[in-house]
Scaffold this motif. Structure first.
Motif, short mmCIF file in Angstrom:
data_model
loop_
_atom_site.label_atom_id
_atom_site.label_comp_id
_atom_site.label_asym_id
_atom_site.label_seq_id
_atom_site.Cartn_x
_atom_site.Cartn_y
_atom_site.Cartn_z
N SER A 173 -49.58 -7.18 -4.02
CA SER A 173 -49.07 -7.81 -5.25
C SER A 173 -48.91 -6.78 -6.37
O SER A 173 -48.01 -6.92 -7.21
N CYS A 201 -45.55 -5.30 -5.71
CA CYS A 201 -44.49 -6.24 -6.08
C CYS A 201 -44.38 -6.39 -7.60
O CYS A 201 -43.29 -6.56 -8.14
N LYS A 202 -45.52 -6.32 -8.28
CA LYS A 202 -45.49 -6.37 -9.75
C LYS A 202 -44.72 -5.17 -10.30
O LYS A 202 -43.94 -5.30 -11.24
N PHE A 239 -41.70 -8.41 -10.09
CA PHE A 239 -42.02 -9.80 -9.80
C PHE A 239 -43.20 -10.27 -10.65
O PHE A 239 -44.09 -9.49 -10.96
N ALA A 275 -46.52 -12.67 -11.35
CA ALA A 275 -47.62 -13.31 -10.62
C ALA A 275 -47.46 -14.82 -10.63
O ALA A 275 -47.01 -15.40 -11.61
N MET A 304 -42.85 -13.72 -5.95
CA MET A 304 -43.96 -12.79 -5.77
C MET A 304 -44.59 -12.98 -4.40
O MET A 304 -44.84 -12.01 -3.68
N CYS A 332 -42.35 -11.52 -1.78
CA CYS A 332 -42.39 -10.06 -1.82
C CYS A 332 -43.65 -9.55 -1.14
O CYS A 332 -43.60 -8.61 -0.33
#
Length: 101
Positions: free
Chosen positions: A50, A53-54, A58, A60, A65, A68
């Motif tokens: 994550s 992806c952030k 993207f 949260a 998200m 991803c």
């Protein structure tokens, strides 16, 4: 200086070597390696991917998200397994070349 036997030295070496392989999050192995995938919980993997992806942008808690994270996890695991197979084949070829002489 104390007189340490070979067994004492071996035990100390084994403990220090094992401790050196641990990651700060408690997992073991190089991040993304098959060993890492086997030593992490799904929550640890979600947290790791994550963050990636952030960085892609993207947010949260969104479906995007989650998608991803799932895609990154599958891609990393596939890449890791492929590298392990290549390494295993290279080792097998090297071993057979050495033992056939």
């Amino acid at each position: 200086m104390p007189n340490y036997s070979a067994n004492h030295i071996l035990v100390i070496f084994a403990i220090s070597s094992t401790a050196a392989c641990s990651n700060p999050d408690g997992s073991t192995g190089r991040v993304g390696s098959p060993y890492w995938f086997n030593s992490t919980t799904p929550e640890m993997r979600y947290e790791y991917f994550s963050k990636i992806c952030k960085d892609y942008g993207f947010e949260a808690g969104t479906t995007e998200m989650s998608q991803c994270v799932q895609q990154e996890t599958v891609a990393a695991r596939d890449n890791s397994n492929q590298k392990a197979q290549i390494s295993g084949a290279a080792y097998a070829n090297t071993y057979s070349a050495v033992t056939s002489n």
